[in-house]
Design a protein around this motif. Structure first.
Motif, PDB file in Angstrom:
ATOM      1  N   SER A   1       0.834  -1.212   0.000  1.00 44.42           N
ATOM      2  CA  SER A   1       0.000   0.000   0.000  1.00 44.42           C
ATOM      3  C   SER A   1       0.870   1.265   0.000  1.00 44.42           C
ATOM      4  O   SER A   1       1.972   1.254   0.540  1.00 44.42           O
ATOM      5  CB  SER A   1      -0.899  -0.006   1.231  1.00 44.42           C
ATOM      6  OG  SER A   1      -1.698  -1.167   1.241  1.00 44.42           O
ATOM      7  N   PRO A   2       0.360   2.345  -0.627  1.00 49.17           N
ATOM      8  CA  PRO A   2      -0.886   2.412  -1.384  1.00 49.17           C
ATOM      9  C   PRO A   2      -0.690   1.893  -2.808  1.00 49.17           C
ATOM     10  O   PRO A   2       0.332   2.170  -3.437  1.00 49.17           O
ATOM     11  CB  PRO A   2      -1.206   3.906  -1.380  1.00 49.17           C
ATOM     12  CG  PRO A   2       0.137   4.572  -1.324  1.00 49.17           C
ATOM     13  CD  PRO A   2       1.011   3.676  -0.502  1.00 49.17           C
ATOM     14  N   MET A   3      -1.654   1.148  -3.287  1.00 49.40           N
ATOM     15  CA  MET A   3      -1.529   0.557  -4.616  1.00 49.40           C
ATOM     16  C   MET A   3      -2.904   0.246  -5.186  1.00 49.40           C
ATOM     17  O   MET A   3      -3.857   0.002  -4.454  1.00 49.40           O
ATOM     18  CB  MET A   3      -0.670  -0.706  -4.552  1.00 49.40           C
ATOM     19  CG  MET A   3      -0.255  -1.262  -5.903  1.00 49.40           C
ATOM     20  SD  MET A   3       1.103  -2.462  -5.747  1.00 49.40           S
ATOM     21  CE  MET A   3       2.506  -1.334  -5.572  1.00 49.40           C
ATOM     22  N   LEU A   4      -2.999   0.296  -6.511  1.00 47.42           N
ATOM     23  CA  LEU A   4      -4.222  -0.031  -7.233  1.00 47.42           C
ATOM     24  C   LEU A   4      -4.061  -1.400  -7.880  1.00 47.42           C
ATOM     25  O   LEU A   4      -3.027  -1.684  -8.492  1.00 47.42           O
ATOM     26  CB  LEU A   4      -4.496   1.018  -8.311  1.00 47.42           C
ATOM     27  CG  LEU A   4      -5.729   0.770  -9.184  1.00 47.42           C
ATOM     28  CD1 LEU A   4      -6.991   1.278  -8.483  1.00 47.42           C
ATOM     29  CD2 LEU A   4      -5.590   1.474 -10.538  1.00 47.42           C
ATOM     30  N   LEU A   5      -5.068  -2.247  -7.742  1.00 49.83           N
ATOM     31  CA  LEU A   5      -5.071  -3.568  -8.368  1.00 49.83           C
ATOM     32  C   LEU A   5      -6.283  -3.668  -9.280  1.00 49.83           C
ATOM     33  O   LEU A   5      -7.409  -3.386  -8.861  1.00 49.83           O
ATOM     34  CB  LEU A   5      -5.136  -4.661  -7.305  1.00 49.83           C
ATOM     35  CG  LEU A   5      -5.328  -6.099  -7.804  1.00 49.83           C
ATOM     36  CD1 LEU A   5      -4.078  -6.575  -8.539  1.00 49.83           C
ATOM     37  CD2 LEU A   5      -5.670  -7.030  -6.644  1.00 49.83           C
TER      38      LEU A   5
ATOM     39  N   PRO B   1       1.086   9.652  -3.141  1.00 47.53           N
ATOM     40  CA  PRO B   1       0.344  10.307  -2.045  1.00 47.53           C
ATOM     41  C   PRO B   1      -0.646  11.357  -2.521  1.00 47.53           C
ATOM     42  O   PRO B   1      -1.739  11.484  -1.958  1.00 47.53           O
ATOM     43  CB  PRO B   1       1.468  10.931  -1.209  1.00 47.53           C
ATOM     44  CG  PRO B   1       2.654  10.038  -1.452  1.00 47.53           C
ATOM     45  CD  PRO B   1       2.543   9.626  -2.890  1.00 47.53           C
ATOM     46  N   ASP B   2      -0.305  12.116  -3.567  1.00 45.23           N
ATOM     47  CA  ASP B   2      -1.225  13.159  -4.022  1.00 45.23           C
ATOM     48  C   ASP B   2      -2.434  12.592  -4.759  1.00 45.23           C
ATOM     49  O   ASP B   2      -3.415  13.302  -4.990  1.00 45.23           O
ATOM     50  CB  ASP B   2      -0.491  14.176  -4.908  1.00 45.23           C
ATOM     51  CG  ASP B   2       0.064  13.539  -6.173  1.00 45.23           C
ATOM     52  OD1 ASP B   2       0.565  12.409  -6.084  1.00 45.23           O
ATOM     53  OD2 ASP B   2      -0.002  14.187  -7.235  1.00 45.23           O
ATOM     54  N   MET B   3      -2.373  11.308  -5.144  1.00 44.19           N
ATOM     55  CA  MET B   3      -3.521  10.679  -5.800  1.00 44.19           C
ATOM     56  C   MET B   3      -4.518  10.110  -4.788  1.00 44.19           C
ATOM     57  O   MET B   3      -5.697   9.947  -5.104  1.00 44.19           O
ATOM     58  CB  MET B   3      -3.055   9.518  -6.696  1.00 44.19           C
ATOM     59  CG  MET B   3      -2.284   9.918  -7.932  1.00 44.19           C
ATOM     60  SD  MET B   3      -1.797   8.419  -8.836  1.00 44.19           S
ATOM     61  CE  MET B   3      -0.916   9.142 -10.221  1.00 44.19           C
ATOM     62  N   MET B   4      -4.059   9.779  -3.587  1.00 42.85           N
ATOM     63  CA  MET B   4      -4.882   9.035  -2.651  1.00 42.85           C
ATOM     64  C   MET B   4      -6.143   9.781  -2.237  1.00 42.85           C
ATOM     65  O   MET B   4      -7.233   9.219  -2.223  1.00 42.85           O
ATOM     66  CB  MET B   4      -4.062   8.643  -1.419  1.00 42.85           C
ATOM     67  CG  MET B   4      -4.840   7.771  -0.431  1.00 42.85           C
ATOM     68  SD  MET B   4      -5.621   6.310  -1.187  1.00 42.85           S
ATOM     69  CE  MET B   4      -4.160   5.359  -1.602  1.00 42.85           C
TER      70      MET B   4
ATOM     71  N   GLY C   1      -8.752   8.478 -14.846  1.00 47.63           N
ATOM     72  CA  GLY C   1      -8.017   7.942 -13.722  1.00 47.63           C
ATOM     73  C   GLY C   1      -7.050   6.828 -14.031  1.00 47.63           C
ATOM     74  O   GLY C   1      -5.886   6.877 -13.650  1.00 47.63           O
ATOM     75  N   LEU C   2      -7.504   5.788 -14.758  1.00 45.53           N
ATOM     76  CA  LEU C   2      -6.690   4.587 -14.919  1.00 45.53           C
ATOM     77  C   LEU C   2      -5.361   4.844 -15.607  1.00 45.53           C
ATOM     78  O   LEU C   2      -4.364   4.202 -15.306  1.00 45.53           O
ATOM     79  CB  LEU C   2      -7.470   3.521 -15.697  1.00 45.53           C
ATOM     80  CG  LEU C   2      -8.586   2.817 -14.913  1.00 45.53           C
ATOM     81  CD1 LEU C   2      -9.279   1.798 -15.794  1.00 45.53           C
ATOM     82  CD2 LEU C   2      -8.047   2.151 -13.662  1.00 45.53           C
ATOM     83  N   GLY C   3      -5.340   5.791 -16.535  1.00 47.10           N
ATOM     84  CA  GLY C   3      -4.093   6.056 -17.247  1.00 47.10           C
ATOM     85  C   GLY C   3      -3.046   6.765 -16.410  1.00 47.10           C
ATOM     86  O   GLY C   3      -1.890   6.889 -16.813  1.00 47.10           O
ATOM     87  N   SER C   4      -3.436   7.256 -15.217  1.00 46.69           N
ATOM     88  CA  SER C   4      -2.514   8.025 -14.382  1.00 46.69           C
ATOM     89  C   SER C   4      -1.645   7.158 -13.489  1.00 46.69           C
ATOM     90  O   SER C   4      -0.714   7.645 -12.867  1.00 46.69           O
ATOM     91  CB  SER C   4      -3.315   9.003 -13.500  1.00 46.69           C
ATOM     92  OG  SER C   4      -4.120   9.834 -14.304  1.00 46.69           O
ATOM     93  N   PHE C   5      -1.981   5.877 -13.388  1.00 44.89           N
ATOM     94  CA  PHE C   5      -1.274   5.016 -12.446  1.00 44.89           C
ATOM     95  C   PHE C   5      -0.102   4.328 -13.130  1.00 44.89           C
ATOM     96  O   PHE C   5      -0.257   3.673 -14.162  1.00 44.89           O
ATOM     97  CB  PHE C   5      -2.230   3.975 -11.861  1.00 44.89           C
ATOM     98  CG  PHE C   5      -3.389   4.593 -11.151  1.00 44.89           C
ATOM     99  CD1 PHE C   5      -3.250   5.098  -9.872  1.00 44.89           C
ATOM    100  CD2 PHE C   5      -4.626   4.716 -11.775  1.00 44.89           C
ATOM    101  CE1 PHE C   5      -4.321   5.684  -9.222  1.00 44.89           C
ATOM    102  CE2 PHE C   5      -5.696   5.299 -11.140  1.00 44.89           C
ATOM    103  CZ  PHE C   5      -5.540   5.789  -9.856  1.00 44.89           C
TER     104      PHE C   5
END
Length: 318
Positions: A101-105, A159-162, A199-203
């Motif tokens: 964490s923090p992470m997107l799955l 952190p700025d995305m959370m 959103g998805l393209g930012s990760f």
């Protein structure tokens, strides 16, 4: 990032007009529970929101992860999970991933997952979407994005995305909880489109999960196995596709992965078989037919040679 600024503005408007609802306890039907179990959640939190078998918003924590999901399961739904604290280890289509964490799955329908372990302080939230619901969204460029997420399921959350992500989830949650709104599904659909478009393209993709195969032939072999393992188990088939000899293919794969080409094919077949025995009502004969075995007896011998148990023993034990 404009998309996160927009989400923040929507949140501000909702607050000022008191449009957000209080969290309510959601009662889970048998069909809903089966839907949630499919994505690996056993103890369903009371604040979960589940709409039919198309959409679920569920909190993630250590106690909600199902014990049985240490066994492989084939997903019927797409899952977007944000981990806010803790860590876990998951196997997705035979590849191991460490989620810190923090992470997107992002998990796609058809992927086979195994929950290996998770820390006691694991926290997060997940959005599960049925294939029917995704098709209804009619997202442009979905097939290309689907394959990108299929091959790279993890995304880095800075952190700025959370905070914007938390805001987005809160807005989506309140919209889903508002049963009195006749346009509830339309609101949900459009919020998910906002996340998809912006959103998805930012990760970013963690370096540890970049393709580990430095050789292009080996990488293509892995892709071919993923496409054809249900129908083809002979190395010669894959060697012909790659215009090389089976012996040379075996040598390359062994050098670059530490496993033989036959092992990779066999592992995919057995993983699929285990997932179907564990999480489907298919008969053993139907599973044998799906995996292109000539008969149930041949499949049973193949399965027992690799696992030490017959398919029936495996199903009864698990």
């Amino acid at each position: 990032m404009p998309i996160y600024w927009l989400i923040s503005r929507i949140w501000f408007v909702c607050l000022n007009y008191n449009l957000l609802l209080c969290t309510t306890q959601i009662f889970i039907t048998v069909g809903m529970k089966e839907f949630i179990n499919d994505i690996g959640i056993d103890n369903i939190p009371n604040d979960s929101i589940i709409i039919g078998e198309d959409l679920a918003l569920v909190s993630i924590n250590h106690s909600s992860i199902a014990e049985g999901h240490h066994e492989p399961r084939k997903l019927k739904h797409a899952v977007i999970a944000v981990y806010t604290s803790g860590h876990c280890r998951m196997r997705i289509n035979l590849n191991d991933y460490d989620i810190e964490s923090p992470m997107l799955l992002t998990l796609m329908p058809g992927q086979i997952i195994e929950q290996m372990e998770c820390s006691p302080n694991l926290q997060g939230y997940a959005i599960a979407l049925s294939k029917r619901f995704i098709d209804m969204l009619n997202l442009p460029g979905w097939q290309q994005r689907y394959m990108a997420m299929y091959n790279n399921p993890l995304g880095i959350v800075t952190p700025d995305m959370m905070q914007p992500i938390r805001i987005f989830y809160a807005i989506l949650y309140r919209a889903a909880a508002n049963e009195d709104n006749p346009f509830r599904l339309q609101v949900i659909e459009n919020l998910i489109r906002v996340f998809y478009y912006g959103g998805l393209g930012s990760f970013g993709t963690p370096k540890q999960n970049e393709a580990p195969y430095k050789n292009s032939v080996v990488e293509r072999f892995m892709e071919l196995v993923q496409e054809h393992y249900r129908e083809e188990r002979l190395i010669g088939f894959y060697a012909d596709k790659l215009c090389i000899t089976p012996k040379y293919l075996s040598k390359l794969v062994k050098e670059h992965t530490g496993r033989s080409a036959g092992d990779w094919i066999e592992n995919h077949v057995i993983l699929e078989a285990r997932a179907m025995l564990q999480s489907s009502d298919m008969t053993i004969q139907q599973i044998a037919s799906t995996l292109n075995f000539p008969n149930q007896s041949f499949f049973g011998k193949y399965f027992k040679r690799v696992t030490g148990m017959s398919p029936k023993q495996y199903r009864n034990a698990k």
